[in-house]
Design a protein around this motif. Structure first.
Motif: not given
Length: 256
Positions: A250-255, A194-199, A202-204, A207-220
């Motif tokens: 990937x969703x954020x990259x597409x947008x 929803x956040x990606x759809x409403x963004x 590019x700055x927003x 920011x979402x992409x950076x948050x997802x990257x940190x989550x991915x690193x945590x689970x890695x």
């Protein structure tokens, strides 16, 4: 959650059917060499005899990979993906895993810069465009080897495919279509979409992409800890969560 699979056998048909895109960056021009393959082979054997006489360890390079078989073309020992003596591309050896292709120990932490350099070195030796004047047999070997090196690079260069491959090497099958029954995670994914759809800028999105990257690193990191302990249930669960965050990225990259 997971089941043991039989021993891994990478068949040529599978290799040929894998993603075979062109290598990153332009391939280096073909190295020219004279038709003195027999002299080169003789020198290769002489050097090998000398090393044996002094007890020196065999040389290691991308042409040997620390092992190999007899070259089908010149008969030199220790040919790996390509022959260090006559430079002929060798047939695929199913026993060689992706880590060995790049001269790496089995492990989750890999420096991408080192991996990319070795990948480009291999493509300078194996890319089909560089053997267009060779025999049909060697051109077929080059197509198979090049496709396999490309797939190996794509697999080991990203956290999730690398994790899945390491589990595969351990005989652990992961159902990549299986969903996680975690209401909290599913709600989080809905909010992210929803956040990606409403963004609106590019700055927003960044920011979402950076948050997802940190989550991915945590689970890695969670995957690595579980894998190192042999806790494959937790390791598989970590990869499933990694997949959700990778898709969100990937969703954020597409947008963007």
């Amino acid at each position: 959650m997971w089941r043991r699979a039989g021993p891994i056998r990478l068949r040529l048909a599978e290799i040929a059917g894998r993603r075979a895109g062109r290598p990153l960056g332009p391939p280096a021009p073909t190295e020219t060499f004279s038709a003195s393959a027999h002299a080169s082979s003789s020198l290769h054997h002489s050097l090998g005899t000398f090393r044996d006489s002094i007890g020196a360890p065999p040389s290691r390079s991308l042409s040997t990979g620390g092992g190999g078989r007899e070259c089908w073309s010149c008969g030199a020992k220790g040919a790996f993906l390509s022959c260090g003596s006559c430079r002929s591309v060798q047939p695929v050896d199913p026993a060689v895993d992706y880590f060995r292709i790049f001269g790496l120990d089995h492990g989750y932490n890999i420096k991408d810069s080192s991996l990319e350099g070795k990948y480009k070195d291999w493509q300078k030796k194996l890319h089909p465009d560089l053997v267009h004047s060779k025999s049909e047999k060697e051109r077929a070997f080059a197509a198979e080897q090049s496709a396999r090196v490309i797939d190996a690079y794509r697999t080991l260069s990203k956290p999730l495919p690398r994790a899945l491959y390491m589990l595969e090497l351990e005989g652990v099958h992961v159902d990549e279509e299986k969903t996680i029954n975690d209401p909290g995670l599913l709600m989080e994914m809905m909010e992210i979409r929803e956040a990606v759809s409403e963004a609106c800028d590019s700055q927003t999105l960044e920011k979402i992409q950076s948050q997802m990257k940190r989550k991915l690193e945590t689970w890695s990191k969670s995957f690595q800890e579980a894998f190192d302990k042999g806790d494959f249930n937790r390791a598989v669960e970590a990869t499933q969560r990694m997949r959700y965050y990778e898709r969100a990225m990937e969703e954020t990259v597409k947008k963007l």
